[in-house]
Scaffold this active site. Structure first.
Site, short mmCIF file in Angstrom:
data_model
loop_
_atom_site.label_atom_id
_atom_site.label_comp_id
_atom_site.label_asym_id
_atom_site.label_seq_id
_atom_site.Cartn_x
_atom_site.Cartn_y
_atom_site.Cartn_z
N GLU B 148 -2.62 -3.78 -9.71
CA GLU B 148 -2.42 -3.63 -8.41
C GLU B 148 -3.24 -3.40 -7.19
OE1 GLU B 148 0.67 -1.00 -8.45
OE2 GLU B 148 2.75 -2.61 -9.21
N GLU B 305 5.60 -7.67 -12.85
CA GLU B 305 6.55 -5.67 -12.31
C GLU B 305 7.93 -6.00 -11.97
OE1 GLU B 305 5.08 -2.45 -11.43
OE2 GLU B 305 2.59 -3.05 -12.39
#
Lengths: 668, 668, 668
Positions: B148, B305
């Site tokens: 991320e 995710e």
């Protein structure tokens, strides 16, 4: 423990604001207004030590002598609340630092890092001087250590605090592996290899470690306590017989774990500032009074500060309407206070609080405020027999600072869950039902209570769970609301279905939390067909033995349990999976209280009337307080005289004007 | 490019949270729930390198071996997402700094400046170790670089970043005069004499230079890309055959210019967290999925995710209702994903995300969540033939990070113009009309599309304008909304009447912008008499060849053109001088789409039903997703079996429960 | 004092934004649009001094020569408004610092600490160069010193400012005891032992000392004034005959005490940016114009900046509707301006203000804006006889920066009391009644005014109280609204009943302030039975000789005085204990004005029409401005010609289109 022989009355006294001619007028007006005690010198440090080590106590001696001559007792401050400008100039490192690194400046008050050894050394040196000089002074009645610890500086994040935090952690955990375990540092790659790597939870890219945050709350309360104890130990040594207090900040302050402080005090004190604009402000105040009294096992406490009328620090500050100051003062006495003091005696002309009301306003003696405070002074003087009597309660609400800190951490199912609101949501219906409550620590022995209420006690160690189990097994009635018993003292969720430590007591399992959206609500339907509205929260309850008392209606949880009751041992445990609105909570708690055999102080009281009994060795006193705007009449169960009007006239009913008060003497 | 032979299913796996006994249970439960892939070790840095250079991979070897033994593929993280405490303690200069100078602390995650050579050196050293150790491990399927990027640290403003920014600028501009020209530094006396005088756009007395801000967005995206490439280059060298990905943050993240990243990845991955409270959350998700797929030219992507149920980081976090997780997972597959993974496998007991749902909740195996994720695992295993098939679209929306950054700079006509809202305002009506879209870069070859939509593309270099001109001249249908084509790549307004580079295509000139006041609206009247409401914006349009399709009503612009159409070359160009509300935009885009010959996937679908085709070499699959709360029946144009129920039974209509899904096999 | 022979017209001219070919077109378009004056070079510092001491004036010489050749006067900037990047790089200590310690960055403008000697030295060196080089240039008409002082940097809190503050305090107070007395440092233990202990009021644990805050406002205004004077003194020495101005920031800027600045200017200038979205924006502008004119005793002033259409710095920026720019320009002239200039001449392509309108827009000559500004240029050229005429008023509103600063300090009874709103609440009804006002300093001789209005003049030294007493005793009519006369110049409350210095004049005593809750209101009932609504405030008034004009209704103050009138000496003093809403204030002030013999400029004007008289030695001119959206007809008391249409045609009534203007010539 301190035993007063009267309800003390007075104010903070800051003589350095005025010239000595004014002091003489002060003595006259204090006598006129019934003042029996002042708490003096709170901000006198720069006045008595204008430069390091250069003391000038002469002017303060004069003040003390005048007070003694006037028969006014002094609760003498240790004068350490606001270090003088010379100190922060010489030692800028004592200035507190925010979580974002902003170092705060001098020019206001409380400008010291609680972990500062420099501050503590200077403060200790001053306290030695004061204790030696005034320890035998005839005016001295008590010590007032510091002032409102934790009010503005709830935590400091400076490097010195970081070092102190590391010491505190080493004392708590012993070795770094224990810290890693307690903080679950495996999450996000936070394992510490050495203590030097540990910091306060300063502003970080995202949510800091919650156990680190929780420990920083504990540490910060202890850091302020360390300041208090630095002074307390000196006073205990030099003047072992002089009682000690410090003033907590009400309604309730999140920053300090009062339960860890009160063992070190002889009497517990509270500053209370309900908002006059708030028509329910007296309920919030009542909660604070029951809590502060309970932190010292019911011993009488001191209302050390309240406002005679308006304060200055809200965005808009209402004065107290005629009668409101009297009513609020009597409320404190009713709930166990043996002293009623104001901030402050005389309204300062300059400075940051010049628009805070005082017993002697800017307008002087010819003001409504001075007239009202003088009348109250006379009134309190007439009821000295109340001093030392006790308030007794059949109901306990559990309150724990550690759980409060835990509950309000970030990254939770809902940020709408605030501890104080949670407590008030459970406390207010009991207050309205004229049921007297204690507000006690969860680990305390509970068997003497008929009913125990647990409002969202998120953090719960296994001892507390065992305490609750014993209580219900022994026949107690327990009400637990949602998100209780979720984590241990390290903020680690208990595994195996929520709330794991209470599942057997409550007879259920929570599959998942369903917090409500912002301002959302959810329907509740009780088995008897009545409806209520749930707020803030819902959840998926799987009963495992519990009886369903109410179901959710509408939405994904329609038909599922919302309120349950579980017979357990000789007692019963209720569970609330949402927070009913005020009416719903009142109905529910009325039902539970009735089942538990809890009775109101007086049944059928008019709305807005508070009734409290103060119980002495020989007599009990029923105090009635009319918080409503209507005149009401209250029939008395036992005829009794109103000590505030004619103690010789026995009444079988009492008439209370709006904001009216009656103190009824009853034989025990 | 990566070709999976199935739709992979699994989660982030963080074994360091648990003891090794739990690992064995993990293997059993993974098998039970159909897990085929985990992305492991994302936050294991401190675990494998507890102090500088002191590696401890043994425990991780065990985990890898267990996974291999269980037949579970590993998308192995480079473990660099969160540097251990020892690093930030030894090198506090790597901690990121905000625009106001606040240096962020350790204790959370992503606590590194993307420009830090120190961080990159430590990270590279670790990646060398990991690549060497696990490059041949039988469990290894892919590399997951970092994690991320840009999620919490969108930009760093430290001195080290300043130096890196100067280097970046020198590479971009060559000499300081070119910088001065590009940044229009003659404005406000900002001409630079030397590179050392240049700084990041830190907090300044008022609006910092907008071109400087724009370049700082570019630089910051590139700085994070530099971190990625540091690791990617090592992996390419050591394990040239192992595919590489990293996970972007959805819906869409402003911080990173994905178009500059995806050429360096073998497969593109997205994290997607639509808000379960939001009834239109699936439309926002759909936009993100179409965009991420388009950044890699339609190649299958990975949903790396998503939450099995609730997240923990919003102010209030709803779980996903029964069926919602399945529906959302299938939506990703429908829109081109070949992998569906969750954060995370097992819900952590402590730490900042303990209230984030996981495949194995705190409550364990006996929970709704575990039941639902296990069912989905079985379902996905049954449709491996979907892997590798493609989504095809006739409509393109143009999306460009540089223009996004430009559009949302300060000191504009209106701050109400936000890029993502702009895109969704144009995307949602097409989604609702069952029209499949790509979301592509404006410089891309467009001739294959029947319709191109340009939502407020503020920044547009002349090549893009030429691209659009070629497209329309060649017969394309173009829709441009206001405040497009306003500035060049240096945020310099094109002179000569807005939007200068598009005026000939659109056949008009804008005299002046008339943004609407806060929450304001303006009437629109179409030539056929229908009305609509404009939001956010209006402007004074002077048609120069364009046909007026709708006029403003009321106010200073009453009677002036609001929507126009211009025949240009073999095509047509539409212009929107305001943003019609949802109904108005739907009506307008329906009309344009019809004119362009764009047809829905299925005509006449019930409201809330999404239909997408995945197109393989031999077969196509029609996926139907019922986002509504109603049961619906969908007639099929070609009879086909539902692979999720009975692949042997050919249906001519499909019934979909609320949140129901069907996967219909069709011969191409 | 400066006497123009025309109403000057023009704009800021920033030639460095453009190449020299554009300069030639500029000269042509300036002539075409009637430009007679430009203010040039405001941000040219980096252009003329690209590195320290290395001057490059050649290009600017060219510009000056071209302007001279075109007959355009230059108000030449000293070019010091934005120091070049080399300076803040060489001397980062000149960058301003916020109260929380954030050091601001370069990259915008005004990036200098006003107390910086380094900045002043560099600025002075540049001004020497400019004065020497252009002092005799034929284009030079005036000096424009700095630019918008205090716009972005209202105060700096750096260590250098701290040192300068200490010097300023020593000059003001002489010795530290006087400072301690003035600041009431006995409050909260703040007594200073040495000047080095004093700091700016940086962010502190709670409210900093209010007198310290008040002095920091004074100091900060003086620090900027010091920058101005550094340059002014050089210009006075080198070019004693060239008039000097600087541009204040309108509507009104809190940061600078204009009264202390204007004695150092030859002509006072204002930048004015009313919000086109605000239908009452012209009333706010009117207040600013009356104030700025009054700061220089009615001498004609310059509108040095306004927007031709939209600005760029609000969240949403509306253009000016057709006619609005003309109307607003004429309003400034009507209220005494002898110059109308815009920011800026040509809209910049890049930079932070590229979306700020200009006389020549991005779209060039063929735009509505250029057409409208050109028309206005012609119009103004035709009325040069207006130049030098004066506006006269019978009513004065008192305005004082020191009281403003005091009023808006923290920890007051109510934060809702804002000075500018207070002034506008009193000014707007007079404006609507066509009554011309001056807005003057409270210590000024007032006897020439028929009516004096005192809107919430919180801080009032005893001289001002004496001035008001003399005024009323001498027959004046005075209106005082609540919270006036509360503190002295050190923010110390006057004792003895509020407002102690005015009690005899007003014939009353305020017992206590009762500010209203947020958005609260209170009823007012006048003796004649009419009702009004009070806002923001109420208070407990005890009349001591004053007549009760209106009472409060409802609440605790029901039946108590809300508005009073007291005959005092030969005059009368009114008191407002609340702020009536707009209608109530209008009714009340109409009554007071009538009693005071104040008459409107024109009676019975249609709503929205403003009438102002400019009065010359030989002629007077009546200017009518239609701020409404309706066409109206105004009968004239004396027949007169409209100079804007046909000066030869005498009218007895004037028709005004929406946003229409008429300038009627009348013989005095």
């Amino acid at each position: 423990m301190v035993a007063f022989d009267r309800i003390h009355y007075g104010a903070d006294y800051n003589p350095e604001h005025w010239s000595s001619e004014v002091w003489d007028e002060d003595m006259k007006l204090m006598t006129e207004s019934g003042v029996t005690m002042v708490t003096a010198g709170i901000f006198s440090w720069a006045g008595v030590e204008p430069r390091p080590g250069d003391y000038d106590f002469g002017w303060f001696d004069t003040v003390m002598d005048k007070l003694a001559a006037s028969g006014i007792a002094v609760c003498l401050a240790t004068m350490t609340a606001s270090p003088p400008p010379w100190m922060t100039h010489l030692h800028p490192e004592i200035l507190p630092v925010r979580a974002d690194g902003t170092r705060l400046s001098s020019g206001a008050r409380q400008q010291f890092c609680p972990s500062s050894e420099v501050y503590r050394r200077y403060a200790g040196r001053l306290v030695e001087q004061i204790a030696a000089r005034y320890g035998d002074h005839p005016a001295l009645a008590m010590w007032h250590v510091g002032n409102e610890y934790g009010c503005h500086i709830r935590a400091c994040y400076c490097d010195n605090s970081a070092a102190d935090f590391r010491n505190w952690l080493q004392n708590r955990y012993g070795d770094i592996d224990a810290l890693n375990d307690a903080w679950t540092t495996t999450f996000w790659s936070q394992q510490y290899d050495d203590w030097v790597e540990v910091f306060p939870p300063r502003v970080a890219p995202t949510f800091p470690n919650p156990a680190q945050q929780l420990d920083y709350h504990r540490f910060s309360s202890d850091a302020s306590l360390g300041c208090f104890l630095t002074e307390q130990r000196i006073l205990r040594r030099v003047t072992p017989d002089v009682p000690i207090t410090t003033n907590f900040v009400g309604l309730v302050q999140k920053a300090l774990d009062w339960h860890k402080w009160t063992p070190h005090e002889d009497v517990v004190s509270l500053d209370s500032y309900p908002d006059p604009y708030d028509p329910r402000g007296h309920v919030e105040a009542a909660f604070g009074y029951d809590l502060v009294r309970s932190t010292k096992d019911g011993q009488p406490w001191m209302l050390l500060e309240q406002a005679p009328s308006a304060v200055n620090w809200r965005n808009r500050n209402s004065p107290k309407a005629p009668g409101a100051m009297r009513l609020g003062s009597w409320q404190a006495v009713a709930q166990g206070a043996d002293a009623v003091l104001f901030f402050q005696w005389r309204q300062t002309s300059g400075g940051a609080e010049k628009f805070h009301s005082a017993m002697v306003p800017h307008g002087g003696r010819e003001t409504r405020t001075f007239r009202e405070v003088s009348a109250l002074g006379q009134e309190l003087a007439a009821v000295s027999q109340l001093a030392g009597t006790r308030v007794r309660a059949d109901v306990a609400l559990l309150h724990d600072w550690e759980s409060w800190w835990g509950l309000e951490l970030d990254s939770h199912p809902s940020d709408d869950l605030r501890q104080l609101e949670a407590h008030l949501a459970h406390y207010a219906p009991l207050f309205d039902a004229s049921i007297t409550c204690d507000v006690v620590h969860p680990a305390r022995e509970l068997s003497a209570y008929k009913l125990v209420v647990v409002p969202n006690l998120y953090l719960m160690d296994t001892e507390v769970a065992a305490n609750l189990r014993r209580y219900v097994e022994g026949g107690g009635h327990l009400v637990v609301s949602f998100f209780s018993g979720i984590v241990d003292s390290c903020d680690r969720a208990y595994l195996g279905g929520y709330p794991a430590p209470l599942r057997d007591i409550l007879g259920l399992r929570i599959d998942e939390f369903w917090p409500l959206p912002e301002d959302g609500s959810i329907g509740l339907k009780f088995a008897d067909g009545t409806d209520a509205t749930g707020t803030i929260w819902s959840e998926w309850v799987e009963p495992e033995g519990a009886e369903v008392i109410a179901e959710f209606t509408g939405g994904e949880l329609a038909g599922k349990a919302a309120v349950t009751r579980h017979a357990f041992g000789a007692g019963a445990a209720w569970y609330l999976a949402s927070r009913p609105d005020a009416d719903g909570m009142r109905t529910l708690l009325d039902r539970v209280a009735a089942e538990a055999g809890v009775v109101p102080v007086l049944p059928g009281l008019p709305e807005g009337v508070q009734a409290v009994v103060r119980d002495g060795k020989e007599n009990t006193y029923l105090i009635l307080l009319n918080h409503s705007g209507e005149e009401v009449t209250v029939p008395l169960p036992v005829p009794a005289p109103d000590l505030l009007t004619d103690p010789g006239l026995v009444l079988d009913r009492v008439s209370l004007a709006p904001r009216g008060v009656a103190v009824l003497g009853r034989t025990s």
